[in-house]
Write a protein that holds these residues in place. Sequence first.
Motif, mmCIF file in Angstrom:
data_model
loop_
_atom_site.group_PDB
_atom_site.id
_atom_site.type_symbol
_atom_site.label_atom_id
_atom_site.label_comp_id
_atom_site.label_asym_id
_atom_site.label_seq_id
_atom_site.Cartn_x
_atom_site.Cartn_y
_atom_site.Cartn_z
ATOM 1 N N SER A 37 -6.628 3.496 2.638
ATOM 2 C CA SER A 37 -7.133 4.758 2.090
ATOM 3 C C SER A 37 -8.261 5.289 2.979
ATOM 4 O O SER A 37 -8.777 4.542 3.821
ATOM 5 N N TRP B 2 -8.044 3.419 -4.492
ATOM 6 C CA TRP B 2 -9.329 2.918 -3.989
ATOM 7 C C TRP B 2 -9.158 1.443 -3.638
ATOM 8 O O TRP B 2 -8.395 0.728 -4.291
ATOM 9 N N GLN B 3 -9.871 0.979 -2.625
ATOM 10 C CA GLN B 3 -9.727 -0.406 -2.184
ATOM 11 C C GLN B 3 -11.077 -1.116 -2.157
ATOM 12 O O GLN B 3 -12.090 -0.513 -1.811
ATOM 13 N N ARG C 76 1.013 3.933 -2.875
ATOM 14 C CA ARG C 76 0.489 5.255 -2.516
ATOM 15 C C ARG C 76 1.516 6.359 -2.818
ATOM 16 O O ARG C 76 1.163 7.488 -3.126
ATOM 17 N N ASP D 68 -5.379 8.937 -6.436
ATOM 18 C CA ASP D 68 -6.082 8.181 -5.388
ATOM 19 C C ASP D 68 -5.881 6.682 -5.538
ATOM 20 O O ASP D 68 -5.717 6.172 -6.643
ATOM 21 N N TRP E 184 0.841 -1.197 0.000
ATOM 22 C CA TRP E 184 0.000 0.000 0.000
ATOM 23 C C TRP E 184 0.881 1.254 0.000
ATOM 24 O O TRP E 184 0.650 2.182 -0.774
#
Length: 339
Positions: A296, A282-283, A273, A280, A269
Motif C-alpha cells: 500500500s 493498511w499494513q 486489494r 483501503d 495482497w
Amino acid sequence: MSKVRPILALRLLPLLVLALVAVSAQAAKTLDIYFIDVEAGQSTLIVSPSGQSLLVDTGYAGNSGRDALRIVQAAKAAGVKRIDYLLTTHFHNDHVGGIDNLVSRIPVGTFLDHGRSVEEVDGKNGYPIPYEKVIATGQHTVIAPGDKIAVKGLDVTVLTSAGKHLEKRDANANPFCDGLKPEEGESGENPQSAGVIVEFGKFRFADPGDIIFNEELALECPNNQAGKIDLYLTAHHGTHLSPRSVYGLGPRVIVMNNGAKKGGLPAEWKLLRAMPGLEDLWQLHFSVEGSKETNSPDLMIANVEDVDEGKYLKVSAAADGSFTVYNSRNKYMKHYAAK
Ligand SMILES: [Zn+2]
Ligand SMILES: [Zn+2]
C-alpha cells in the motif's frame, strides 16, 4: 459596544466550557482498536467506550519483553489499567508467547481460548506451560462459536473456535464461492483459531486469528456466516492465499498484520486489494517480498523500514458506523464516513 463584548464573552464562557466538555465526551465515545506491531505475530487491543478491554493475543516471547511492553504502552495510551478479557486465538508462539511478560505488567480478568493445543508444545500435549501457569491464577473459559464475550458497551461474538464456526440462521448466500474446494493437508493449531466479530452500533470488525484456507471457506461458503463487515484483520498475517470467498465479507478497510519478512505476500495482497468495495488496505509493515506495486502507499503502512520501530495502527469507530484509521508513525489519519 467595546465595553459590552467582554461581559458578553464572560457570560458565554460557561456555555463554551459546557460545549467543550460535550465535545470531549462525544470524542470519547468510540470503540478503539490498536493493531500493535509485534513483528508479524498478533496483538490487538480492543477498548470499549465503557472503558472495558479485550486483548486478542500477546505476540512473541523474548526480545526483553518487547511485545508485552508495546501492549502496555498501547493500554496506557488508551487509559486502560486492566485487560478485562484476554483471548488467545491459538497456541503458536507469535500469539501466546508474550503472555507471562504481559501478566507481570498488567492485571488480566478472564483468559479465553479454543481449548488445549492440538500440537505438541513444550514437549507435551495440551496448553503451553507458561499459559497453563497464568490461567491457574485467574478466570479461564473455553469458548465456542456463537458464545458472547461480555465486554460492556460492545457486542462481541465468537466467530470461530476449535475448527468450528458460527452458524447464523439468516446468513446470506455468498456470490464468491463458485469453483472453490477445500485444500488437502491442513492440520495443527491455525485452523483451531478462536476468532471474533466485534460490533459497536452499526460498526462491525472481524478478527479471524490464523485460520487458513479451509476454515475461511467453511465460514464463508456457501453462505457467509460472518455477515458484512466494515473492518477486517487479515487471516494468518497474509501468509497464504485466502479463498476468493473472503470478498463476501465486503469490508471497507483491511488491516494486514504482516511483518517485514513474514506475511504480506504479493499474491495475497493483490487478491485482497482487488476486493470489490474495498476502500483501503493498511499494513503493519512494508513487505520486502513485494514491490511498491504490491504494498500500500507508505502513508498507510505503520512500519516502513526493516527495523523494530513498533509503530501501531489505531482504528476509532463510532456507533453510526463511521471510523478513522490513524498511523502512529506519521500521524496520518483517514476518516471513513458513515454510509
Ligand atoms: Zn500467527
Ligand atoms: Zn498460527
